[in-house]
Design a protein around this motif. Structure first.
Motif, PDB file in Angstrom:
ATOM      1  N   ALA A 269      -9.255  -3.685  -9.251  1.00 22.24           N
ATOM      2  CA  ALA A 269     -10.208  -3.375  -8.172  1.00 22.24           C
ATOM      3  C   ALA A 269     -11.576  -3.968  -8.465  1.00 22.24           C
ATOM      4  O   ALA A 269     -12.189  -3.656  -9.484  1.00 22.24           O
TER       5      ALA A 269
ATOM      6  N   LEU B 204     -12.359   4.227   0.993  1.00 21.93           N
ATOM      7  CA  LEU B 204     -11.084   3.701   1.474  1.00 21.93           C
ATOM      8  C   LEU B 204     -10.804   4.198   2.890  1.00 21.93           C
ATOM      9  O   LEU B 204     -11.079   5.355   3.216  1.00 21.93           O
TER      10      LEU B 204
ATOM     11  N   ASP C  91      -3.726  -5.772 -13.557  1.00 27.79           N
ATOM     12  CA  ASP C  91      -3.941  -4.703 -12.579  1.00 27.79           C
ATOM     13  C   ASP C  91      -3.329  -3.377 -13.045  1.00 27.79           C
ATOM     14  O   ASP C  91      -2.172  -3.085 -12.757  1.00 27.79           O
TER      15      ASP C  91
ATOM     16  N   ILE D  89     -11.746   5.749  -7.267  1.00 26.60           N
ATOM     17  CA  ILE D  89     -11.246   4.672  -8.115  1.00 26.60           C
ATOM     18  C   ILE D  89     -12.419   4.086  -8.893  1.00 26.60           C
ATOM     19  O   ILE D  89     -13.466   3.784  -8.301  1.00 26.60           O
TER      20      ILE D  89
ATOM     21  N   ARG E  99      -6.469  -6.395   4.180  1.00 29.18           N
ATOM     22  CA  ARG E  99      -7.922  -6.508   4.098  1.00 29.18           C
ATOM     23  C   ARG E  99      -8.613  -5.437   4.943  1.00 29.18           C
ATOM     24  O   ARG E  99      -8.089  -5.008   5.971  1.00 29.18           O
TER      25      ARG E  99
ATOM     26  N   TYR F   3      -6.376  -4.053  -0.288  1.00 26.92           N
ATOM     27  CA  TYR F   3      -5.552  -3.171  -1.101  1.00 26.92           C
ATOM     28  C   TYR F   3      -4.105  -3.605  -0.918  1.00 26.92           C
ATOM     29  O   TYR F   3      -3.637  -3.763   0.216  1.00 26.92           O
TER      30      TYR F   3
ATOM     31  N   ASP G 213     -12.900  -6.061   1.246  1.00 30.24           N
ATOM     32  CA  ASP G 213     -12.002  -5.852   0.111  1.00 30.24           C
ATOM     33  C   ASP G 213     -10.567  -5.834   0.633  1.00 30.24           C
ATOM     34  O   ASP G 213     -10.322  -6.021   1.836  1.00 30.24           O
TER      35      ASP G 213
ATOM     36  N   TYR H 217     -14.464   3.262  -5.748  1.00 29.91           N
ATOM     37  CA  TYR H 217     -14.393   4.043  -4.515  1.00 29.91           C
ATOM     38  C   TYR H 217     -14.640   5.512  -4.808  1.00 29.91           C
ATOM     39  O   TYR H 217     -14.227   6.017  -5.855  1.00 29.91           O
TER      40      TYR H 217
ATOM     41  N   ASP I  27      -8.757   1.310 -12.422  1.00 31.10           N
ATOM     42  CA  ASP I  27      -8.006   0.214 -11.810  1.00 31.10           C
ATOM     43  C   ASP I  27      -8.662  -1.126 -12.122  1.00 31.10           C
ATOM     44  O   ASP I  27      -9.654  -1.510 -11.488  1.00 31.10           O
TER      45      ASP I  27
ATOM     46  N   LEU J 121      -5.049   5.249   3.620  1.00 35.30           N
ATOM     47  CA  LEU J 121      -5.192   4.742   2.259  1.00 35.30           C
ATOM     48  C   LEU J 121      -6.025   5.709   1.422  1.00 35.30           C
ATOM     49  O   LEU J 121      -5.709   5.981   0.263  1.00 35.30           O
TER      50      LEU J 121
END
Length: 222
Positions: A131, A183, A24, A199, A159, A154, A152, A135, A128, A187
Motif C-alpha cells: 500500500a 477506503l 505485498d 491500514i 482504481r 486495491y 489509488d 488508511y 501492508d 472495501l
C-alpha cells in the motif's frame, strides 16, 4: 538470501530470478509469470493469477512492469529484513536479530495486524507493504490536516480516489505522520469484518530498517 529492493511509484519491488515482483504483505496469495519462485533454497509454486489478477493487470495498476506479486503465503515463511535506503531485502529461514522497537503482530488470513495509537486511542491496523497510502476508517480522520485527493487502487476492486489527511499516530513508541485516505464503500467494510480500523502502508519502511518476523508475530522498527 539477500536481493535487490526498489521503491518505485510508491511501491516496493524485489528482483528475483531475473524477474521483478511487488512485495505485498497485504495480499494473502502470490501469483506471477513462471511456474515457481525459489527463496533461500525453498521452491514455491506460483499460479499465473489470483482473484482475477495477473502480472499484466498488476503492472498496469502499479505503473511498473512486473512479473507478479509476492504475497503473505510466501513472505510469511521467512524472517524478512527490509532496507529500502540500501536497496536490499533479506529472506531468511533462520531467525534474524535486529535491535529496535519490537511491535507485537496479530494476523488475519496471513495479513499482519499491528496496533497504532491515534489521538490516545489504540486501533488495530493492517501492515501492508503493498500500500502506497495508509488508511483510517474512522470519522476522526477528517479532524487531521487535509492533504488533497489521491488516486489509488486495491487488488480485486480497481482504481479509486480518496481525500487524504496527515494523521499523527504512534506504533510501539515511535511517532509517525502518515498520509491516510478512506477506503470506499464495501472495501472499507472488509476492514471491520477483520476487526481492524485501517491500514498502515509502506511509508513507515522507507526511511528505516524494518524487520518483519511473522513466524514470531513481531515487527521491529530500527
Amino acid at each position: 538470501m539477500q536481493l535487490p529492493l526498489h521503491a518505485l511509484n510508491g511501491h516496493l519491488f524485489v528482483e528475483l530470478d531475473d524477474r521483478q515482483f511487488l512485495v505485498d504483505t497485504g495480499a494473502p496469495s502470490s501469483f506471477g509469470v513462471g511456474d515457481s519462485v525459489t527463496l533461500d533454497s525453498i521452491k514455491f509454486p506460483l499460479p499465473a493469477a489470483q482473484m482475477g489478477l495477473d502480472a499484466e493487470t498488476i503492472s498496469s495498476l502499479v505503473g511498473q512492469r512486473v512479473s507478479g506479486l509476492l504475497g503473505a503465503d510466501i513472505i510469511n515463511a521467512f524472517d524478512v529484513l527490509l532496507d529500502v535506503r540500501s536497496g536490499q531485502i533479506t529472506f531468511a529461514t533462520d531467525p534474524i536479530t535486529l535491535a529496535g522497537e519490537a511491535v507485537a503482530m496479530d494476523e488475519f488470513m496471513g495479513i499482519p495486524i499491528v496496533e497504532a495509537e491515534i489521538s490516545g486511542v489504540s486501533r488495530r491496523m493492517f501492515f501492508d507493504t503493498g500500500a502506497q497510502l495508509s488508511y483510517l476508517q474512522h470519522d476522526s480522520v477528517t479532524t487531521f490536516p487535509n492533504q488533497g485527493v489521491v488516486a489509488d487502487f486495491y487488488p480485486g476492486f480497481g482504481r479509486f480516489e480518496t481525500e487524504t489527511y496527515a494523521v499523527d499516530l504512534i506504533v510501539g513508541s515511535i511517532p509517525f505522520t502518515l498520509r491516510c485516505g478512506v477506503l470506499p464503500g464495501l472495501l472499507g467494510m472488509t476492514l471491520t469484518m477483520a476487526g481492524t480500523e485501517g491500514i498502515i502502508g509502506n511509508e513507515i519502511v522507507l526511511d528505516r530498517v524494518v524487520g518483519y518476523f511473522p513466524r514470531r508475530q513481531q515487527l521491529v522498527l530500527a
